[in-house]
Design a protein around this motif. Sequence first.
Motif: not given
Length: 239
Positions: A181-183, A193-197, A210-212
């Motif tokens: 998630l941090h990356l 970008l508006k969203r990391h998703s 994302d939790d890895y």
Amino acid sequence: MVEGNISLKSLNDHITCHICNGYLIDATTITECLHTFCKTCIIMWLKEHQVCPMCKDQFLQTRSLLNIRSDPTLQDIVYKIVPGLFTDEMKRRREFYQKHPEAAVNLTSEERGEISGERLIFSPADIFYLSIEYLPEVFSYTYIPLIRSTTVVGSNGFPVNGVEKHNQRRYFKCKGSMKVLHLKKLLQLKYELKRHSDIELLYKHDTLSDDYSMIDLAYIYSWRRNGHLSLYYKISNTV
């Protein structure tokens, strides 16, 4: 099937010694009943008792110490899921054998607390080197060494003075506790970008959760300390 994160506390009954109540160190299993304890704990127990501390199964006095076996697989699991346990245990051993060098005769390097570079036990403070590139249309698994530049060699076999071929790949240095998630958020800021998703992070063709953490990736993909971890990303829904 268990979904979501599992708390360490919920696993304690399976990874702790029921003699000292601490996390297993040198996990050793009684072959008859398959109950596991710290090696030192069970040996000391069996010197005075001929029964399992948990189920009270009876053993013959002359064979009690022959009915226990080391369980390195379980010990590796304990080291991997308890943060800092391996590092702390190795430090404790080094400090002990520095004070008592005569006791270190015929011990393995790990028994003396000397951490091997190939030992796949990581801690949150360990340093990882990553390459993060856009996923190409044609995928290549070619390994590029972790160097900034390469000296150009002429046709005569000798290096050409002052001429270097630069490696265009950049590397990212981070700690083992960093998550996917941090990356993604880093790439989100880089490309505004508006969203990391909107970003999908991959190892080869495997999409990463994302939790890895980087430690999780090292265990899943058998990363070695002497190389870098190659990650790729895709961007979508950017309109």
